[in-house]
Write an enzyme that holds these catalytic residues in place. Sequence first.
Site, PDB file in Angstrom:
ATOM      1  N   TYR A 108       0.832  -1.202   0.000  1.00 40.28           N
ATOM      2  CA  TYR A 108       0.000   0.000   0.000  1.00 40.28           C
ATOM      3  C   TYR A 108       0.867   1.253   0.000  1.00 40.28           C
ATOM      4  O   TYR A 108       1.876   1.315   0.687  1.00 40.28           O
ATOM      5  CB  TYR A 108      -0.899   0.016   1.249  1.00 40.28           C
ATOM      6  CG  TYR A 108      -1.802   1.225   1.252  1.00 40.28           C
ATOM      7  CD1 TYR A 108      -2.937   1.249   0.459  1.00 40.28           C
ATOM      8  CD2 TYR A 108      -1.495   2.353   2.000  1.00 40.28           C
ATOM      9  CE1 TYR A 108      -3.753   2.360   0.423  1.00 40.28           C
ATOM     10  CE2 TYR A 108      -2.312   3.472   1.977  1.00 40.28           C
ATOM     11  CZ  TYR A 108      -3.441   3.471   1.186  1.00 40.28           C
ATOM     12  OH  TYR A 108      -4.244   4.575   1.144  1.00 40.28           O
ATOM     13  N   TRP A 110       1.084   5.665  -1.716  1.00 40.63           N
ATOM     14  CA  TRP A 110       0.702   6.621  -2.752  1.00 40.63           C
ATOM     15  C   TRP A 110       1.710   6.716  -3.894  1.00 40.63           C
ATOM     16  O   TRP A 110       1.399   7.275  -4.948  1.00 40.63           O
ATOM     17  CB  TRP A 110       0.472   7.998  -2.128  1.00 40.63           C
ATOM     18  CG  TRP A 110      -0.952   8.200  -1.733  1.00 40.63           C
ATOM     19  CD1 TRP A 110      -1.731   7.325  -1.037  1.00 40.63           C
ATOM     20  CD2 TRP A 110      -1.776   9.342  -2.028  1.00 40.63           C
ATOM     21  NE1 TRP A 110      -2.989   7.857  -0.873  1.00 40.63           N
ATOM     22  CE2 TRP A 110      -3.042   9.095  -1.472  1.00 40.63           C
ATOM     23  CE3 TRP A 110      -1.560  10.547  -2.688  1.00 40.63           C
ATOM     24  CZ2 TRP A 110      -4.090  10.005  -1.569  1.00 40.63           C
ATOM     25  CZ3 TRP A 110      -2.605  11.447  -2.776  1.00 40.63           C
ATOM     26  CH2 TRP A 110      -3.857  11.173  -2.226  1.00 40.63           C
TER      27      TRP A 110
HETATM   28  N1  MGD Z   1      -2.379   7.811  12.469  1.00 40.41           N
HETATM   29  C1  MGD Z   1      -2.764   7.906  11.184  1.00 40.41           C
HETATM   30  N2  MGD Z   1      -2.139   7.174  10.248  1.00 40.41           N
HETATM   31  C2  MGD Z   1      -2.530   7.260   8.966  1.00 40.41           C
HETATM   32  C3  MGD Z   1      -3.585   8.117   8.582  1.00 40.41           C
HETATM   33  C4  MGD Z   1      -4.237   8.875   9.594  1.00 40.41           C
HETATM   34  O1  MGD Z   1      -5.195   9.627   9.341  1.00 40.41           O
HETATM   35  N3  MGD Z   1      -3.795   8.740  10.877  1.00 40.41           N
HETATM   36  N4  MGD Z   1      -3.957   8.198   7.267  1.00 40.41           N
HETATM   37  C5  MGD Z   1      -3.712   7.035   6.442  1.00 40.41           C
HETATM   38  C6  MGD Z   1      -3.933   7.343   5.025  1.00 40.41           C
HETATM   39  S1  MGD Z   1      -5.479   7.978   4.615  1.00 40.41           S
HETATM   40  C7  MGD Z   1      -3.013   7.082   4.065  1.00 40.41           C
HETATM   41  S2  MGD Z   1      -3.468   7.298   2.414  1.00 40.41           S
HETATM   42  C8  MGD Z   1      -1.680   6.544   4.398  1.00 40.41           C
HETATM   43  C9  MGD Z   1      -0.549   7.056   3.501  1.00 40.41           C
HETATM   44  O2  MGD Z   1       0.526   6.200   3.580  1.00 40.41           O
HETATM   45  P1  MGD Z   1       1.613   6.085   2.401  1.00 40.41           P
HETATM   46  O3  MGD Z   1       0.958   6.207   1.081  1.00 40.41           O
HETATM   47  O4  MGD Z   1       2.434   4.882   2.653  1.00 40.41           O
HETATM   48  O5  MGD Z   1       2.465   7.402   2.684  1.00 40.41           O
HETATM   49  P2  MGD Z   1       3.520   8.159   1.773  1.00 40.41           P
HETATM   50  O6  MGD Z   1       4.346   8.963   2.690  1.00 40.41           O
HETATM   51  O7  MGD Z   1       2.830   8.873   0.667  1.00 40.41           O
HETATM   52  O8  MGD Z   1       4.408   6.967   1.217  1.00 40.41           O
HETATM   53  C10 MGD Z   1       4.784   6.853  -0.099  1.00 40.41           C
HETATM   54  C11 MGD Z   1       6.202   6.302  -0.164  1.00 40.41           C
HETATM   55  O9  MGD Z   1       6.513   6.128  -1.534  1.00 40.41           O
HETATM   56  C12 MGD Z   1       7.802   6.699  -1.797  1.00 40.41           C
HETATM   57  N5  MGD Z   1       7.836   7.087  -3.209  1.00 40.41           N
HETATM   58  C13 MGD Z   1       7.422   8.232  -3.776  1.00 40.41           C
HETATM   59  N6  MGD Z   1       7.637   8.202  -5.112  1.00 40.41           N
HETATM   60  C14 MGD Z   1       8.180   7.002  -5.383  1.00 40.41           C
HETATM   61  C15 MGD Z   1       8.612   6.363  -6.586  1.00 40.41           C
HETATM   62  O10 MGD Z   1       8.515   6.900  -7.685  1.00 40.41           O
HETATM   63  N7  MGD Z   1       9.115   5.108  -6.465  1.00 40.41           N
HETATM   64  C16 MGD Z   1       9.224   4.463  -5.270  1.00 40.41           C
HETATM   65  N8  MGD Z   1       9.716   3.225  -5.257  1.00 40.41           N
HETATM   66  N9  MGD Z   1       8.841   5.055  -4.127  1.00 40.41           N
HETATM   67  C17 MGD Z   1       8.314   6.291  -4.184  1.00 40.41           C
HETATM   68  C18 MGD Z   1       7.908   7.840  -0.825  1.00 40.41           C
HETATM   69  O11 MGD Z   1       9.259   8.210  -0.624  1.00 40.41           O
HETATM   70  C19 MGD Z   1       7.224   7.269   0.415  1.00 40.41           C
HETATM   71  O12 MGD Z   1       8.145   6.592   1.229  1.00 40.41           O
HETATM   72  O13 MGD Z   1      -1.370   6.855   5.767  1.00 40.41           O
HETATM   73  C20 MGD Z   1      -2.361   6.357   6.660  1.00 40.41           C
HETATM   74  N10 MGD Z   1      -1.885   6.513   8.024  1.00 40.41           N
HETATM   75  N1  MGD Z   2      -2.022  18.526   2.687  1.00 39.86           N
HETATM   76  C1  MGD Z   2      -2.407  17.245   2.669  1.00 39.86           C
HETATM   77  N2  MGD Z   2      -3.643  16.933   2.250  1.00 39.86           N
HETATM   78  C2  MGD Z   2      -4.050  15.630   2.233  1.00 39.86           C
HETATM   79  C3  MGD Z   2      -3.180  14.572   2.599  1.00 39.86           C
HETATM   80  C4  MGD Z   2      -1.878  14.936   3.051  1.00 39.86           C
HETATM   81  O1  MGD Z   2      -1.058  14.076   3.423  1.00 39.86           O
HETATM   82  N3  MGD Z   2      -1.525  16.266   3.062  1.00 39.86           N
HETATM   83  N4  MGD Z   2      -3.609  13.265   2.525  1.00 39.86           N
HETATM   84  C5  MGD Z   2      -4.769  12.960   1.679  1.00 39.86           C
HETATM   85  C6  MGD Z   2      -5.369  11.656   1.994  1.00 39.86           C
HETATM   86  S1  MGD Z   2      -4.515  10.269   1.537  1.00 39.86           S
HETATM   87  C7  MGD Z   2      -6.587  11.503   2.557  1.00 39.86           C
HETATM   88  S2  MGD Z   2      -7.268   9.948   2.723  1.00 39.86           S
HETATM   89  C8  MGD Z   2      -7.378  12.644   2.991  1.00 39.86           C
HETATM   90  C9  MGD Z   2      -7.992  12.404   4.363  1.00 39.86           C
HETATM   91  O2  MGD Z   2      -8.949  13.365   4.640  1.00 39.86           O
HETATM   92  P1  MGD Z   2      -9.628  13.426   6.089  1.00 39.86           P
HETATM   93  O3  MGD Z   2      -9.710  12.077   6.659  1.00 39.86           O
HETATM   94  O4  MGD Z   2     -10.885  14.159   5.942  1.00 39.86           O
HETATM   95  O5  MGD Z   2      -8.544  14.311   6.853  1.00 39.86           O
HETATM   96  P2  MGD Z   2      -8.126  14.566   8.370  1.00 39.86           P
HETATM   97  O6  MGD Z   2      -7.209  15.728   8.282  1.00 39.86           O
HETATM   98  O7  MGD Z   2      -7.643  13.332   9.014  1.00 39.86           O
HETATM   99  O8  MGD Z   2      -9.470  14.954   9.129  1.00 39.86           O
HETATM  100  C10 MGD Z   2     -10.301  16.042   8.746  1.00 39.86           C
HETATM  101  C11 MGD Z   2     -10.967  16.661   9.938  1.00 39.86           C
HETATM  102  O9  MGD Z   2     -11.806  15.728  10.599  1.00 39.86           O
HETATM  103  C12 MGD Z   2     -11.901  16.102  11.951  1.00 39.86           C
HETATM  104  N5  MGD Z   2     -12.286  14.937  12.740  1.00 39.86           N
HETATM  105  C13 MGD Z   2     -11.490  13.938  13.175  1.00 39.86           C
HETATM  106  N6  MGD Z   2     -12.214  13.039  13.881  1.00 39.86           N
HETATM  107  C14 MGD Z   2     -13.489  13.491  13.890  1.00 39.86           C
HETATM  108  C15 MGD Z   2     -14.719  12.997  14.455  1.00 39.86           C
HETATM  109  O10 MGD Z   2     -14.784  11.947  15.094  1.00 39.86           O
HETATM  110  N7  MGD Z   2     -15.838  13.741  14.225  1.00 39.86           N
HETATM  111  C16 MGD Z   2     -15.825  14.887  13.505  1.00 39.86           C
HETATM  112  N8  MGD Z   2     -16.970  15.536  13.322  1.00 39.86           N
HETATM  113  N9  MGD Z   2     -14.693  15.373  12.984  1.00 39.86           N
HETATM  114  C17 MGD Z   2     -13.541  14.684  13.165  1.00 39.86           C
HETATM  115  C18 MGD Z   2     -10.519  16.601  12.307  1.00 39.86           C
HETATM  116  O11 MGD Z   2     -10.600  17.572  13.333  1.00 39.86           O
HETATM  117  C19 MGD Z   2     -10.004  17.158  11.003  1.00 39.86           C
HETATM  118  O12 MGD Z   2      -9.970  18.554  10.995  1.00 39.86           O
HETATM  119  O13 MGD Z   2      -6.556  13.808   3.033  1.00 39.86           O
HETATM  120  C20 MGD Z   2      -5.857  14.024   1.809  1.00 39.86           C
HETATM  121  N10 MGD Z   2      -5.319  15.359   1.822  1.00 39.86           N
HETATM  122 MO    MO Z   3      -5.477   8.393   2.322  1.00 46.92          MO
END
Ligand code: MGD
Ligand code: MGD
Ligand code: MO
Length: 766
Positions: A108, A110
């Site tokens: 998994y 991005w």
């Molecule tokens: N506590 C907590 N944890 C969370 C979340 C949260 O809300 N709370 N959110 C979750 C969510 S929604 C997501 S989507 C995940 C994201 O988790 P990831 O998608 O695993 O996070 P990234 O940091 O985008 O990791 C991408 C990796 O790919 C590498 N990379 C970039 N470009 C390339 C390339 O061209 N080739 C190769 N081989 N590698 C590359 C980057 O250096 C990086 O190490 O995290 C989750 N984790």
């Molecule tokens: N700049 C930036 N933008 C991103 C990303 C990033 O790494 N950087 N990651 C992207 C990815 S992979 C994803 S999946 C999305 C995720 O998008 P989201 O999951 O929507 O993002 P979060 O920032 O975790 O949370 C959004 C808001 O939800 C509120 N919240 C948390 N828990 C609760 C709850 O129980 N109830 C209510 N009502 N509100 C709550 C928090 O206060 C926060 O402000 O973001 C994307 N956008």
């Molecule tokens: Mo995500």
Amino acid sequence: MTRRVPSLAHWGAFTALVEDGKVVGVEPFARDPAPSPILASIPAMVHSPLRIARPAVREGWLTSRDRARTGSDRFVEVPWDEALGLVADEVARVRAERGADGIFGGSYGWSSAGRVHHARSLVRRYLYAGGGCVDQTGNYSWGAAQMLLPHVIGGYEALTGRVSDWDDLIANTGLIVAFGGLPQKNAQVTSGGSGEHLLAGNLAKAREKGIRIVMVSPTRDRGPGLEDAEWIPIRPHTDTAMLLAMAQSLVAAGRHDAVFLDRCCVGFETFRDHLMGVSDGLAKTPEWAEGICGVPADRIASLARQAADHRTYMTLTYSLQRAHRGEMPYWAGIALAATLGQIGLPGGGIGFGHGSMGGVGHPRRDDVPGPEIPLPRNPHGRSIPVARIADMLLEPGGAYRFDGRDETYPDVGLIYWAGGNPFHHHQDLNRLRRAWERPETVIVHDVWWTATAKAADIVLPATTMLERDDVGGSSRDRFVLAMHKAIDPVGEARNDLDIFTELAARAGVERAFTGGLDAAGWRKWIYDRIRVAAKQAAGVTLPDFQGFWEAGFVEIPPPRRSFVMLADFRGDPVHNPLKTASGRIEIASAGLAARGDEDVPGHPLWRPPVEWLGAPAAATHPLHLLTVQPADRLHSQMAPGPVAQGNRLAGRETIRINPVEAASRGIGPGDPVRVFNGRGACIAACLPDADVMPGVAVMSTGAWFDPDPRDPGAAERQGNPNVLTLDIGTSSLGQGTSAQTALVQVERWEGPLPPSRLAPPELVPA
Ligand SMILES: Nc1nc2c(c(=O)[nH]1)N[C@H]1C(S)=C(S)[C@@H](COP(=O)(O)OP(=O)(O)OC[C@H]3O[C@@H](n4cnc5c(=O)[nH]c(N)nc54)[C@H](O)[C@@H]3O)O[C@H]1N2
Ligand SMILES: Nc1nc2c(c(=O)[nH]1)N[C@H]1C(S)=C(S)[C@@H](COP(=O)(O)OP(=O)(O)OC[C@H]3O[C@@H](n4cnc5c(=O)[nH]c(N)nc54)[C@H](O)[C@@H]3O)O[C@H]1N2
Ligand SMILES: [Mo]
């Protein structure tokens, strides 16, 4: 002489400025009204000392195949040919010994915005070509809702951004109720990258039109367009109670839309009996909900009345469902929207993610695909729910339930990860460390020495998007973007496509992997697929590949009219049925109820999650930790860059808590603190913030995991909140991540701070 080179990241399109073979700056795409600040980190990260320069093999694995992957081990740098030989041999060995079941290729993450070199797709193409692998289902973003929504509205397209357009909302809505708020930082990111960021502009237009916005969230959002928005603070994880109470007060006042409920829904009677307490003697009144969610009962009731008085649109952020029982607020939200009866009307109803991701609610034709490289079928067919990775490693053969099925975990001998960072993204990282020592071999491709790379056995260095030609963009954005090679590969880095092509050749499956195309062939294939669809669907002739490549981008023509989610269904539910069991919106689901899964009720209902502010554990750990998406990086990508580092205090990640919470602990602004619970601890710096409600703590995800090598029990040093989060599934239905479920305590850090320098591992020549 400065060369200007078009490129793209998940956080937006840009022009790289190149001098003497080095990236010296970036300029945002001229058509982007609100470019991301993250762009400014790119030059330093491309030329960072954290780049993996050469293939490297963990010394302990090389000499004795030891599995004690501490994350601070020495690595031996080896020539490419030797490294590829080791990888090819290991994959072949494990495949011979255990079959496809022994190889975990879910990987998994991005990866890059460019689709030809999209590492996560390529590792699967490679492993599928060789006979398959254990894969992952779903994602960390909205995995729980993905499994729920098909039962309730017949599919999960709404989670991919196909929800009512902002144009429709701006034209027709009177009141927007945003559960989770509308954090504009989140809309700066789109999977695949976009040419324009529109949320701030759309909110400003909404304000101009006088649309009222109410945000229900533990944290307050500010930003363009939100100046007059109302903030209703709510305890984390309690939205279900508030949503049920809103529905209850409408039903009690006879303000539910009986015609819509009868025509378009099933299960309302069951739901109503639950709301009114017919089934359990407890009416789900606003007074009942106040005791759970902390929102005053009269505000719950008046918000419900206002919603019924206006054309009202509700949007829920993805964060609500990344929690234990995270399916419930989504189901309760749909049930409330059905009770209001505005689903499918212009400007009315419900959607998800308008405050979560760029591209959500952007007008975009969906008969023209976005750029993507095709993924064949996994010949093996086995996969685990994405967030159950540590369970799989710790309990081979262990049984689990997933969406009504009994499954068992495979016994995996080899992990192959490319383009993701589990030591950022997974929960309870101390548990993942133990799990990670189980397999025989771990292979990782990355660009930088992330914690995951440091915990691998064989590490192959990948190029960045600026070291190769590619095509990128998102299916929710109207731009297709050319990505030109700007510089030669840094160090000995290679493109993922080239690495996997060579490995596939060594395994005798090159043709199956490449599909007969090289990188240039794939660029053209991806673009031509879009060009043909634009012609067929929209009657528009886009330039040929060469024209596109030279211009740097093309625009896909906009759709003819605004998209209103479920409008076709509402218009004629008999001839446009949903793909649910009944063909209608399932406010209660007989199918889910019949499964008899104790943790999956047949209709939305409130049950306390294992950790929340009302749980017994709050007596000792009284703060609910929300781990939000970072404004200044993409997950862990660019975390060591100047933008994210510039936002640190005392050299540490910040933790935001209400000033009352800081004062009661004797913590001042910028003070280093220890954040801890029974699962772990990390160091952060305190940022008192009145926009965070009392009882809540907020940290951004994505700091590079940096445990103390001398003491595994000591506090993590960069401020990675995943040492604190809970690693259980949302429920047996979704098995999504419960990343938002964590109670913690915060205390002032006493004494000297341990060092926290990010560095590559100790490298020794072969
Ligand atoms: N506590 C907590 N944890 C969370 C979340 C949260 O809300 N709370 N959110 C979750 C969510 S929604 C997501 S989507 C995940 C994201 O988790 P990831 O998608 O695993 O996070 P990234 O940091 O985008 O990791 C991408 C990796 O790919 C590498 N990379 C970039 N470009 C390339 C390339 O061209 N080739 C190769 N081989 N590698 C590359 C980057 O250096 C990086 O190490 O995290 C989750 N984790
Ligand atoms: N700049 C930036 N933008 C991103 C990303 C990033 O790494 N950087 N990651 C992207 C990815 S992979 C994803 S999946 C999305 C995720 O998008 P989201 O999951 O929507 O993002 P979060 O920032 O975790 O949370 C959004 C808001 O939800 C509120 N919240 C948390 N828990 C609760 C709850 O129980 N109830 C209510 N009502 N509100 C709550 C928090 O206060 C926060 O402000 O973001 C994307 N956008
Ligand atoms: Mo995500």
